[in-house]
Design a protein around this motif. Sequence first.
Motif, PDB file in Angstrom:
ATOM      1  N   ARG A 114       0.834  -1.207   0.000  1.00 51.53           N
ATOM      2  CA  ARG A 114       0.000   0.000   0.000  1.00 51.53           C
ATOM      3  C   ARG A 114       0.871   1.260   0.000  1.00 51.53           C
ATOM      4  O   ARG A 114       0.549   2.245  -0.668  1.00 51.53           O
ATOM      5  N   MET A 115       1.951   1.227   0.760  1.00 51.04           N
ATOM      6  CA  MET A 115       2.854   2.379   0.800  1.00 51.04           C
ATOM      7  C   MET A 115       3.462   2.637  -0.574  1.00 51.04           C
ATOM      8  O   MET A 115       3.543   3.783  -1.025  1.00 51.04           O
ATOM      9  N   LEU A 116       3.901   1.571  -1.253  1.00 50.26           N
ATOM     10  CA  LEU A 116       4.498   1.730  -2.574  1.00 50.26           C
ATOM     11  C   LEU A 116       3.486   2.269  -3.577  1.00 50.26           C
ATOM     12  O   LEU A 116       3.783   3.184  -4.357  1.00 50.26           O
ATOM     13  N   ILE A 117       2.284   1.697  -3.566  1.00 48.41           N
ATOM     14  CA  ILE A 117       1.265   2.133  -4.520  1.00 48.41           C
ATOM     15  C   ILE A 117       0.865   3.570  -4.255  1.00 48.41           C
ATOM     16  O   ILE A 117       0.726   4.382  -5.183  1.00 48.41           O
ATOM     17  N   ASP A 118       0.688   3.905  -2.972  1.00 49.09           N
ATOM     18  CA  ASP A 118       0.293   5.268  -2.626  1.00 49.09           C
ATOM     19  C   ASP A 118       1.349   6.263  -3.092  1.00 49.09           C
ATOM     20  O   ASP A 118       1.024   7.321  -3.643  1.00 49.09           O
ATOM     21  N   TRP A 119       2.621   5.944  -2.884  1.00 45.62           N
ATOM     22  CA  TRP A 119       3.714   6.822  -3.332  1.00 45.62           C
ATOM     23  C   TRP A 119       3.722   6.944  -4.853  1.00 45.62           C
ATOM     24  O   TRP A 119       3.897   8.039  -5.395  1.00 45.62           O
ATOM     25  N   ALA A 120       3.518   5.825  -5.550  1.00 43.66           N
ATOM     26  CA  ALA A 120       3.542   5.849  -7.019  1.00 43.66           C
ATOM     27  C   ALA A 120       2.449   6.756  -7.570  1.00 43.66           C
ATOM     28  O   ALA A 120       2.681   7.537  -8.506  1.00 43.66           O
ATOM     29  N   PHE A 121       1.262   6.685  -6.992  1.00 46.04           N
ATOM     30  CA  PHE A 121       0.146   7.502  -7.487  1.00 46.04           C
ATOM     31  C   PHE A 121       0.235   8.951  -7.009  1.00 46.04           C
ATOM     32  O   PHE A 121       0.122   9.888  -7.805  1.00 46.04           O
ATOM     33  N   ARG A 122       0.453   9.144  -5.702  1.00 42.43           N
ATOM     34  CA  ARG A 122       0.345  10.489  -5.143  1.00 42.43           C
ATOM     35  C   ARG A 122       1.597  11.330  -5.355  1.00 42.43           C
ATOM     36  O   ARG A 122       1.508  12.547  -5.557  1.00 42.43           O
ATOM     37  N   GLU A 123       2.772  10.715  -5.287  1.00 43.66           N
ATOM     38  CA  GLU A 123       4.018  11.464  -5.405  1.00 43.66           C
ATOM     39  C   GLU A 123       4.585  11.474  -6.827  1.00 43.66           C
ATOM     40  O   GLU A 123       5.145  12.473  -7.264  1.00 43.66           O
ATOM     41  N   ARG A 124       4.416  10.381  -7.543  1.00 41.52           N
ATOM     42  CA  ARG A 124       5.036  10.263  -8.861  1.00 41.52           C
ATOM     43  C   ARG A 124       4.036  10.379 -10.006  1.00 41.52           C
ATOM     44  O   ARG A 124       4.437  10.359 -11.168  1.00 41.52           O
ATOM     45  N   GLY A 125       2.761  10.458  -9.705  1.00 42.71           N
ATOM     46  CA  GLY A 125       1.765  10.665 -10.751  1.00 42.71           C
ATOM     47  C   GLY A 125       1.604   9.509 -11.716  1.00 42.71           C
ATOM     48  O   GLY A 125       1.205   9.705 -12.873  1.00 42.71           O
ATOM     49  N   VAL A 143      -2.829 -11.304  -2.251  1.00 36.62           N
ATOM     50  CA  VAL A 143      -2.371  -9.950  -1.900  1.00 36.62           C
ATOM     51  C   VAL A 143      -2.910  -8.944  -2.913  1.00 36.62           C
ATOM     52  O   VAL A 143      -3.415  -7.875  -2.541  1.00 36.62           O
ATOM     53  N   ALA A 144      -2.814  -9.273  -4.201  1.00 41.01           N
ATOM     54  CA  ALA A 144      -3.341  -8.373  -5.238  1.00 41.01           C
ATOM     55  C   ALA A 144      -4.819  -8.094  -5.008  1.00 41.01           C
ATOM     56  O   ALA A 144      -5.282  -6.951  -5.145  1.00 41.01           O
ATOM     57  N   ARG A 145      -5.551  -9.119  -4.634  1.00 41.05           N
ATOM     58  CA  ARG A 145      -6.988  -8.954  -4.378  1.00 41.05           C
ATOM     59  C   ARG A 145      -7.217  -8.052  -3.170  1.00 41.05           C
ATOM     60  O   ARG A 145      -8.096  -7.180  -3.194  1.00 41.05           O
ATOM     61  N   ARG A 146      -6.421  -8.245  -2.100  1.00 42.14           N
ATOM     62  CA  ARG A 146      -6.580  -7.395  -0.910  1.00 42.14           C
ATOM     63  C   ARG A 146      -6.221  -5.947  -1.205  1.00 42.14           C
ATOM     64  O   ARG A 146      -6.722  -5.032  -0.546  1.00 42.14           O
ATOM     65  N   LEU A 147      -5.367  -5.718  -2.185  1.00 46.24           N
ATOM     66  CA  LEU A 147      -4.988  -4.359  -2.563  1.00 46.24           C
ATOM     67  C   LEU A 147      -6.027  -3.700  -3.464  1.00 46.24           C
ATOM     68  O   LEU A 147      -5.851  -2.554  -3.870  1.00 46.24           O
ATOM     69  N   GLY A 148      -7.093  -4.417  -3.771  1.00 46.21           N
ATOM     70  CA  GLY A 148      -8.147  -3.849  -4.606  1.00 46.21           C
ATOM     71  C   GLY A 148      -7.851  -3.889  -6.091  1.00 46.21           C
ATOM     72  O   GLY A 148      -8.470  -3.157  -6.868  1.00 46.21           O
ATOM     73  N   MET A 149      -6.937  -4.763  -6.505  1.00 49.47           N
ATOM     74  CA  MET A 149      -6.579  -4.848  -7.910  1.00 49.47           C
ATOM     75  C   MET A 149      -7.592  -5.678  -8.699  1.00 49.47           C
ATOM     76  O   MET A 149      -8.333  -6.486  -8.131  1.00 49.47           O
ATOM     77  N   THR A 150      -7.578  -5.484 -10.010  1.00 52.24           N
ATOM     78  CA  THR A 150      -8.432  -6.222 -10.930  1.00 52.24           C
ATOM     79  C   THR A 150      -7.576  -7.200 -11.734  1.00 52.24           C
ATOM     80  O   THR A 150      -6.490  -6.839 -12.200  1.00 52.24           O
ATOM     81  N   ARG A 151      -8.061  -8.418 -11.877  1.00 53.06           N
ATOM     82  CA  ARG A 151      -7.341  -9.411 -12.692  1.00 53.06           C
ATOM     83  C   ARG A 151      -7.627  -9.121 -14.163  1.00 53.06           C
ATOM     84  O   ARG A 151      -8.744  -9.280 -14.646  1.00 53.06           O
ATOM     85  N   ASP A 152      -6.585  -8.695 -14.885  1.00 49.73           N
ATOM     86  CA  ASP A 152      -6.742  -8.322 -16.290  1.00 49.73           C
ATOM     87  C   ASP A 152      -6.746  -9.529 -17.224  1.00 49.73           C
ATOM     88  O   ASP A 152      -7.383  -9.505 -18.272  1.00 49.73           O
ATOM     89  N   GLY A 153      -6.003 -10.572 -16.868  1.00 58.26           N
ATOM     90  CA  GLY A 153      -5.964 -11.740 -17.743  1.00 58.26           C
ATOM     91  C   GLY A 153      -4.748 -12.603 -17.471  1.00 58.26           C
ATOM     92  O   GLY A 153      -4.010 -12.405 -16.501  1.00 58.26           O
ATOM     93  N   VAL A 154      -4.530 -13.584 -18.344  1.00 57.87           N
ATOM     94  CA  VAL A 154      -3.432 -14.542 -18.208  1.00 57.87           C
ATOM     95  C   VAL A 154      -2.637 -14.577 -19.507  1.00 57.87           C
ATOM     96  O   VAL A 154      -3.213 -14.665 -20.602  1.00 57.87           O
ATOM     97  N   LEU A 155      -1.312 -14.485 -19.386  1.00 60.57           N
ATOM     98  CA  LEU A 155      -0.416 -14.680 -20.527  1.00 60.57           C
ATOM     99  C   LEU A 155       0.124 -16.099 -20.443  1.00 60.57           C
ATOM    100  O   LEU A 155       0.883 -16.433 -19.531  1.00 60.57           O
ATOM    101  N   ALA A 191      -8.546  -4.427   5.774  1.00 59.37           N
ATOM    102  CA  ALA A 191      -7.409  -5.328   5.526  1.00 59.37           C
ATOM    103  C   ALA A 191      -6.895  -5.911   6.830  1.00 59.37           C
ATOM    104  O   ALA A 191      -6.522  -7.094   6.897  1.00 59.37           O
ATOM    105  N   GLU A 192      -6.879  -5.117   7.891  1.00 65.73           N
ATOM    106  CA  GLU A 192      -6.422  -5.617   9.181  1.00 65.73           C
ATOM    107  C   GLU A 192      -7.415  -6.625   9.768  1.00 65.73           C
ATOM    108  O   GLU A 192      -7.018  -7.651  10.332  1.00 65.73           O
TER     109      GLU A 192
END
Length: 325
Positions: A114-125, A143-155, A191-192
């Motif tokens: 969450r810290m990494l994602i928040d920094w990527a969006f809020r600080e680095r745009g 973990v991806a699901r708990r972070l609120g991510m969407t499964r885009d597909g499978v390669l 999440a907690e």
Amino acid sequence: MFILPLGAHAQLRPLEPWQAKEFLAHIERARVTVDPWIPWATFSTDLESATATLQRYADRLATDTGRIYGIWLDDDLVGGVMFTRFDSAAGVCEIGCWLEQAGEGRGLVTRACRMLIDWAFRERGMSRVEWWAAAGNTRSTDVARRLGMTRDGVLRQRYPHQGVRQDSEVWSVLSEEWPSGEEESKSAVLAELDRLTHVFIGAFTNTGDRRPDLGVIRDVFIPQGRIIANVGNEPVIYDLDSFIEPRQKMLTDGTLTEFSEWEVSERTEIFGSIAHRFSEYRKSGYRHGKRFEGGGCKTTQFLRTPSGWKMSSLAWDDEPSTVTE
């Protein structure tokens, strides 16, 4: 060097080449869980190769194309998170994680990500954060699901690892989907509560080589907690010790083997410093050598305490178990 708290006794810090000896010792402890999924763990087998792994990320940091951070618990390196790709021009980055067993069940990876994602969006745009996982790596996709991510597909058969072509699942979250400060606070609480629930349920598992550890129930409950079985004519009310001791014995003396329980649905409500969760669960195992399956429902109460969120009471009712063998 920055240090970010991840909860009691846990910290997120940069992981640098000069720490290669500590990193290698950690990877050796974690190898059984990370080798099947993370190629660089397979390649980090001695001090030279471990240093090279960390140097590659130091070089990426210098060019703003990647970063790596360690998770320390009680001053022991137990895992980490990383930007495996960071493309500021395209506005797209990829994060990943790993963890040894000593760090499991505490929500450390989720909070660090969450810290990494928040920094990527809020600080680095950044516009998009991706999560790539080998198909079948359910711990990673959870973990991806708990972070609120969407499964885009499978390669399919995207890369070779240990002699096998691996499929890759692609997950992502977009900047406009990332919660605001108020939404993020509620998301972090949820999440907690997820973590506390999964620690409680996971304490009973004795499948494979796993040894049940019901002692962790004391960590997730307040000391005055109550656990109530309402499966017969009258409720049976336990304090923590009277609940833990007979079940620890049953799960280790051969009475109940290959046992696991898992949550299949939940409804959680949070209001200020209190919360309630209604869960449906399934379970299976062998009782006195006979296979059984079953399920039921749990209702769990939570309180926010000075040491964080804790369970205060739990009650359950079982549906009749089915003997399948």
